[in-house]
Design a protein around this motif. Structure first.
Motif, PDB file in Angstrom:
ATOM      1  N   UNK A  11       0.815  -1.218   0.000  1.00 13.31           N
ATOM      2  CA  UNK A  11       0.000   0.000   0.000  1.00 13.31           C
ATOM      3  C   UNK A  11       0.848   1.267   0.000  1.00 13.31           C
ATOM      4  N   UNK A  12       2.165   1.143  -0.050  1.00 13.76           N
ATOM      5  CA  UNK A  12       3.081   2.273   0.108  1.00 13.76           C
ATOM      6  C   UNK A  12       3.228   3.088  -1.185  1.00 13.76           C
ATOM      7  N   UNK A  36      10.339  -5.793  -7.302  1.00 12.82           N
ATOM      8  CA  UNK A  36       9.645  -6.778  -6.474  1.00 12.82           C
ATOM      9  C   UNK A  36       8.167  -6.434  -6.289  1.00 12.82           C
ATOM     10  N   UNK A  37       7.813  -5.166  -6.463  1.00 10.62           N
ATOM     11  CA  UNK A  37       6.446  -4.720  -6.203  1.00 10.62           C
ATOM     12  C   UNK A  37       5.528  -4.849  -7.407  1.00 10.62           C
ATOM     13  N   UNK A  38       5.995  -5.539  -8.453  1.00  8.32           N
ATOM     14  CA  UNK A  38       5.096  -5.880  -9.572  1.00  8.32           C
ATOM     15  C   UNK A  38       4.881  -7.387  -9.633  1.00  8.32           C
ATOM     16  N   UNK A  46       1.083  -2.078  -7.478  1.00  6.68           N
ATOM     17  CA  UNK A  46       1.679  -2.710  -8.661  1.00  6.68           C
ATOM     18  C   UNK A  46       1.600  -1.852  -9.922  1.00  6.68           C
ATOM     19  N   UNK A  47       0.445  -1.344 -10.260  1.00  6.13           N
ATOM     20  CA  UNK A  47       0.292  -0.586 -11.514  1.00  6.13           C
ATOM     21  C   UNK A  47       1.127   0.692 -11.505  1.00  6.13           C
ATOM     22  N   UNK A  48       1.107   1.396 -10.391  1.00  6.53           N
ATOM     23  CA  UNK A  48       1.877   2.631 -10.275  1.00  6.53           C
ATOM     24  C   UNK A  48       3.381   2.344 -10.343  1.00  6.53           C
TER      25      UNK A  48
END
Length: 130
Positions: A11-12, A36-38, A46-48
């Motif tokens: 959520x960051x 790692x966040x995708x 993820x999208x951002x």
């Protein structure tokens, strides 16, 4: 500190907002951490994150290639679909062999996660010649 650009959780969005402000090439040392966040497109970040990484340029290549050569079919799928799809033509050309390999010789995990299909869709849509 560029380490503040690495999200702490799914959520960051503040970390990615800061990363956009800092931009490239300053973010290059932490590209693998941000990638790692995708891993899961269902994560709010993820999208951002993918939109940011799609503009990383050629510096992202070793990190994406490592993912495409890993045994994590889900991460491959989302990296291809969210990051590679929207990357520059230069990046796509450098990844062409990896994308072709994934379409021609997918692992069982790749098949289960539709990695070959998403790789082929990019090769076709972006008209990357084999």
């Amino acid at each position: 500190d560029i380490n503040n650009c690495i999200p702490k959780d799914k959520f960051d969005t503040a970390a990615i907002k800061l990363a956009r402000q800092i931009g490239f090439p300053a973010l290059n040392p932490i590209l693998s951490d941000i990638l790692e966040w995708v891993q899961d497109a269902n994560w709010p970040i993820a999208a951002e994150t993918a939109a940011l990484l799609s503009n990383a340029g050629l510096e992202i290549l070793p990190h994406v290639k490592a993912i495409l050569r890993s045994d994590d079919g889900i991460w491959k799928y989302w990296t291809i679909d969210l990051v590679v799809r929207n990357s520059s033509s230069d990046v796509l050309l450098e990844l062409r062999n990896d994308l072709v390999r994934l379409t021609e010789s997918p692992t069982q995990d790749d098949q289960r996660e539709d990695v070959a299909a998403v790789a082929l869709s990019i090769l076709t849509a972006r008209k990357i010649q084999s």
